[in-house]
Design a protein around this motif. Structure first.
Motif, PDB file in Angstrom:
ATOM      1  N   PRO A   1      78.762 -35.582 -25.881  1.00 14.52           N
ATOM      2  CA  PRO A   1      78.090 -36.585 -26.710  1.00 14.52           C
ATOM      3  C   PRO A   1      76.821 -37.180 -26.082  1.00 14.52           C
ATOM      4  O   PRO A   1      75.847 -37.433 -26.789  1.00 14.52           O
ATOM      5  CB  PRO A   1      79.151 -37.662 -26.930  1.00 14.52           C
ATOM      6  CG  PRO A   1      80.307 -37.327 -26.069  1.00 14.52           C
ATOM      7  CD  PRO A   1      80.147 -35.922 -25.586  1.00 14.52           C
ATOM      8  N   ARG A   2      76.803 -37.397 -24.776  1.00 14.45           N
ATOM      9  CA  ARG A   2      75.594 -37.967 -24.141  1.00 14.45           C
ATOM     10  C   ARG A   2      74.455 -36.956 -24.146  1.00 14.45           C
ATOM     11  O   ARG A   2      73.301 -37.313 -24.362  1.00 14.45           O
ATOM     12  CB  ARG A   2      75.891 -38.421 -22.708  1.00 14.45           C
ATOM     13  CG  ARG A   2      76.764 -39.696 -22.694  1.00 14.45           C
ATOM     14  CD  ARG A   2      76.697 -40.470 -21.405  1.00 14.45           C
ATOM     15  NE  ARG A   2      75.365 -41.004 -21.177  1.00 14.45           N
ATOM     16  CZ  ARG A   2      74.770 -41.037 -19.987  1.00 14.45           C
ATOM     17  NH1 ARG A   2      75.398 -40.594 -18.924  1.00 14.45           N
ATOM     18  NH2 ARG A   2      73.567 -41.535 -19.861  1.00 14.45           N
ATOM     19  N   THR A   3      74.765 -35.689 -23.911  1.00 12.97           N
ATOM     20  CA  THR A   3      73.725 -34.656 -23.937  1.00 12.97           C
ATOM     21  C   THR A   3      73.194 -34.504 -25.356  1.00 12.97           C
ATOM     22  O   THR A   3      71.977 -34.412 -25.564  1.00 12.97           O
ATOM     23  CB  THR A   3      74.267 -33.318 -23.409  1.00 12.97           C
ATOM     24  OG1 THR A   3      74.744 -33.516 -22.065  1.00 12.97           O
ATOM     25  CG2 THR A   3      73.193 -32.241 -23.418  1.00 12.97           C
ATOM     26  N   GLU A   4      74.080 -34.530 -26.340  1.00 13.78           N
ATOM     27  CA  GLU A   4      73.634 -34.417 -27.727  1.00 13.78           C
ATOM     28  C   GLU A   4      72.766 -35.621 -28.116  1.00 13.78           C
ATOM     29  O   GLU A   4      71.717 -35.459 -28.747  1.00 13.78           O
ATOM     30  CB  GLU A   4      74.819 -34.301 -28.682  1.00 13.78           C
ATOM     31  CG  GLU A   4      74.366 -34.122 -30.130  1.00 13.78           C
ATOM     32  CD  GLU A   4      75.512 -33.974 -31.097  1.00 13.78           C
ATOM     33  OE1 GLU A   4      75.411 -33.088 -31.962  1.00 13.78           O
ATOM     34  OE2 GLU A   4      76.498 -34.735 -30.996  1.00 13.78           O
ATOM     35  N   ALA A   5      73.182 -36.824 -27.729  1.00  8.38           N
ATOM     36  CA  ALA A   5      72.406 -38.024 -28.065  1.00  8.38           C
ATOM     37  C   ALA A   5      71.023 -37.975 -27.398  1.00  8.38           C
ATOM     38  O   ALA A   5      70.012 -38.310 -28.023  1.00  8.38           O
ATOM     39  CB  ALA A   5      73.170 -39.282 -27.643  1.00  8.38           C
ATOM     40  N   ALA A   6      70.980 -37.563 -26.139  1.00 10.01           N
ATOM     41  CA  ALA A   6      69.685 -37.465 -25.442  1.00 10.01           C
ATOM     42  C   ALA A   6      68.807 -36.391 -26.075  1.00 10.01           C
ATOM     43  O   ALA A   6      67.587 -36.555 -26.177  1.00 10.01           O
ATOM     44  CB  ALA A   6      69.904 -37.177 -23.959  1.00 10.01           C
ATOM     45  N   THR A   7      69.411 -35.300 -26.524  1.00 10.92           N
ATOM     46  CA  THR A   7      68.658 -34.237 -27.194  1.00 10.92           C
ATOM     47  C   THR A   7      68.068 -34.762 -28.494  1.00 10.92           C
ATOM     48  O   THR A   7      66.887 -34.537 -28.788  1.00 10.92           O
ATOM     49  CB  THR A   7      69.561 -33.009 -27.469  1.00 10.92           C
ATOM     50  OG1 THR A   7      70.035 -32.505 -26.212  1.00 10.92           O
ATOM     51  CG2 THR A   7      68.809 -31.919 -28.200  1.00 10.92           C
ATOM     52  N   ARG A   8      68.856 -35.473 -29.266  1.00  9.25           N
ATOM     53  CA  ARG A   8      68.366 -36.048 -30.523  1.00  9.25           C
ATOM     54  C   ARG A   8      67.238 -37.050 -30.256  1.00  9.25           C
ATOM     55  O   ARG A   8      66.246 -37.088 -30.987  1.00  9.25           O
ATOM     56  CB  ARG A   8      69.500 -36.717 -31.297  1.00  9.25           C
ATOM     57  CG  ARG A   8      70.460 -35.730 -31.923  1.00  9.25           C
ATOM     58  CD  ARG A   8      71.619 -36.451 -32.642  1.00  9.25           C
ATOM     59  NE  ARG A   8      72.510 -35.517 -33.260  1.00  9.25           N
ATOM     60  CZ  ARG A   8      72.332 -34.986 -34.468  1.00  9.25           C
ATOM     61  NH1 ARG A   8      71.284 -35.315 -35.176  1.00  9.25           N
ATOM     62  NH2 ARG A   8      73.200 -34.121 -34.955  1.00  9.25           N
ATOM     63  N   ASP A   9      67.386 -37.864 -29.226  1.00  5.75           N
ATOM     64  CA  ASP A   9      66.349 -38.827 -28.858  1.00  5.75           C
ATOM     65  C   ASP A   9      65.063 -38.097 -28.475  1.00  5.75           C
ATOM     66  O   ASP A   9      63.964 -38.471 -28.891  1.00  5.75           O
ATOM     67  CB  ASP A   9      66.848 -39.719 -27.715  1.00  5.75           C
ATOM     68  CG  ASP A   9      65.928 -40.894 -27.427  1.00  5.75           C
ATOM     69  OD1 ASP A   9      65.161 -41.309 -28.312  1.00  5.75           O
ATOM     70  OD2 ASP A   9      65.992 -41.408 -26.296  1.00  5.75           O
ATOM     71  N   PHE A  10      65.200 -37.044 -27.677  1.00  6.27           N
ATOM     72  CA  PHE A  10      64.040 -36.238 -27.289  1.00  6.27           C
ATOM     73  C   PHE A  10      63.361 -35.659 -28.523  1.00  6.27           C
ATOM     74  O   PHE A  10      62.143 -35.753 -28.685  1.00  6.27           O
ATOM     75  CB  PHE A  10      64.479 -35.106 -26.347  1.00  6.27           C
ATOM     76  CG  PHE A  10      63.396 -34.109 -26.048  1.00  6.27           C
ATOM     77  CD1 PHE A  10      62.391 -34.414 -25.146  1.00  6.27           C
ATOM     78  CD2 PHE A  10      63.377 -32.875 -26.682  1.00  6.27           C
ATOM     79  CE1 PHE A  10      61.373 -33.496 -24.885  1.00  6.27           C
ATOM     80  CE2 PHE A  10      62.379 -31.953 -26.426  1.00  6.27           C
ATOM     81  CZ  PHE A  10      61.369 -32.267 -25.518  1.00  6.27           C
ATOM     82  N   GLN A  11      64.134 -35.073 -29.417  1.00  6.59           N
ATOM     83  CA  GLN A  11      63.572 -34.462 -30.619  1.00  6.59           C
ATOM     84  C   GLN A  11      62.846 -35.510 -31.465  1.00  6.59           C
ATOM     85  O   GLN A  11      61.736 -35.256 -31.951  1.00  6.59           O
ATOM     86  CB  GLN A  11      64.679 -33.790 -31.449  1.00  6.59           C
ATOM     87  CG  GLN A  11      65.253 -32.561 -30.778  1.00  6.59           C
ATOM     88  CD  GLN A  11      66.530 -32.066 -31.442  1.00  6.59           C
ATOM     89  OE1 GLN A  11      67.335 -32.839 -31.966  1.00  6.59           O
ATOM     90  NE2 GLN A  11      66.713 -30.740 -31.415  1.00  6.59           N
ATOM     91  N   SER A  12      63.454 -36.660 -31.624  1.00  7.29           N
ATOM     92  CA  SER A  12      62.841 -37.720 -32.413  1.00  7.29           C
ATOM     93  C   SER A  12      61.530 -38.184 -31.781  1.00  7.29           C
ATOM     94  O   SER A  12      60.516 -38.317 -32.461  1.00  7.29           O
ATOM     95  CB  SER A  12      63.820 -38.896 -32.529  1.00  7.29           C
ATOM     96  OG  SER A  12      63.235 -39.961 -33.216  1.00  7.29           O
ATOM     97  N   ALA A  13      61.556 -38.405 -30.475  1.00  8.27           N
ATOM     98  CA  ALA A  13      60.350 -38.870 -29.777  1.00  8.27           C
ATOM     99  C   ALA A  13      59.233 -37.838 -29.816  1.00  8.27           C
ATOM    100  O   ALA A  13      58.055 -38.192 -29.835  1.00  8.27           O
ATOM    101  CB  ALA A  13      60.687 -39.213 -28.320  1.00  8.27           C
TER     102      ALA A  13
ATOM    103  N   GLY B   1      58.722 -35.755 -32.283  1.00  5.22           N
ATOM    104  CA  GLY B   1      58.299 -35.507 -33.654  1.00  5.22           C
ATOM    105  C   GLY B   1      58.718 -34.153 -34.203  1.00  5.22           C
ATOM    106  O   GLY B   1      58.024 -33.571 -35.029  1.00  5.22           O
ATOM    107  N   ILE B   2      59.858 -33.656 -33.734  1.00  2.31           N
ATOM    108  CA  ILE B   2      60.372 -32.376 -34.245  1.00  2.31           C
ATOM    109  C   ILE B   2      61.692 -32.641 -34.967  1.00  2.31           C
ATOM    110  O   ILE B   2      62.209 -33.753 -34.929  1.00  2.31           O
ATOM    111  CB  ILE B   2      60.537 -31.332 -33.115  1.00  2.31           C
ATOM    112  CG1 ILE B   2      61.517 -31.820 -32.031  1.00  2.31           C
ATOM    113  CG2 ILE B   2      59.185 -30.992 -32.498  1.00  2.31           C
ATOM    114  CD1 ILE B   2      61.811 -30.797 -30.949  1.00  2.31           C
ATOM    115  N   ALA B   3      62.234 -31.609 -35.621  1.00  2.00           N
ATOM    116  CA  ALA B   3      63.475 -31.756 -36.373  1.00  2.00           C
ATOM    117  C   ALA B   3      64.586 -32.311 -35.474  1.00  2.00           C
ATOM    118  O   ALA B   3      64.830 -31.791 -34.390  1.00  2.00           O
ATOM    119  CB  ALA B   3      63.900 -30.409 -36.947  1.00  2.00           C
TER     120      ALA B   3
END
Length: 181
Positions: free
Chosen positions: A57-69, A71-73
């Protein structure tokens, strides 16, 4: 895509394994190390990820944060687009101190310092301007970055000139420390 094991799939285009929740292995550990490099620059308030090779869950959350920051899907999946964005980020990182970082960032500037500023503005947007879209973290100080800079300056009660100088950087540092828009 062809499923190769729980939490992974092979992308037809690249042959690289797509990483999703539940994946394990050395490529997951490598991704966690890369995320830690990004977290160290862009999310200094967040702790580092354990480099354990488990896509939890922490890796997934950090990945989502990275993607959001960036500007990608935002899907939490490490595929070609996310890997390319990370490669761009890492290419902008320097192992030696830069000979001289620009003291001012203005419209038309390009490079890693601009990308970092865009990432910082996105962090501010996330708390202060949730209704606005995010900036593309592309290292190009264009009209949207200038407008976002002006918005940040106005909200922080400093001179609104669209230029990132010492006062604007100081306000951003204060925001990042206190997370108060």
């Amino acid at each position: 895509m062809v499923l190769s094991s729980p939490g992974t799939a092979l992308g037809h285009e690249t042959g690289e394994r797509l990483l999703t929740f539940g994946a394990t292995g050395s490529d997951v550990a490598q991704w966690q190390e890369q995320l830690n490099s990004w977290l160290q620059v862009a999310r200094t308030e967040q702790g580092r990820l354990a480099v354990d090779g488990i896509y939890g869950p922490r890796t997934e959350a950090a990945t989502r944060d990275f993607q959001s920051a960036r500007g990608i899907a935002v899907d939490g999946i490490v595929g070609p687009q996310t890997r390319a964005s990370m490669a761009d980020f890492l290419a902008g990182q320097r192992t030696d101190p830069p000979p001289s970082e620009p003291t001012l960032l203005t419209r038309g500037d390009t490079g890693p310092a601009v990308g970092l500023w865009q990432d910082q503005l996105n962090s501010w947007f996330q708390l202060a301007r949730t209704e606005q879209g995010r900036l593309a973290v592309d290292g190009i100080f264009g009209p949207r970055t200038e407008a976002a800079t002006r918005d940040f300056q106005s909200a922080r009660g400093i001179a609104v000139d669209g230029i990132v100088g010492p006062v604007t950087r100081g306000e951003m540092a204060e925001f990042q420390e206190n997370k108060q828009p």
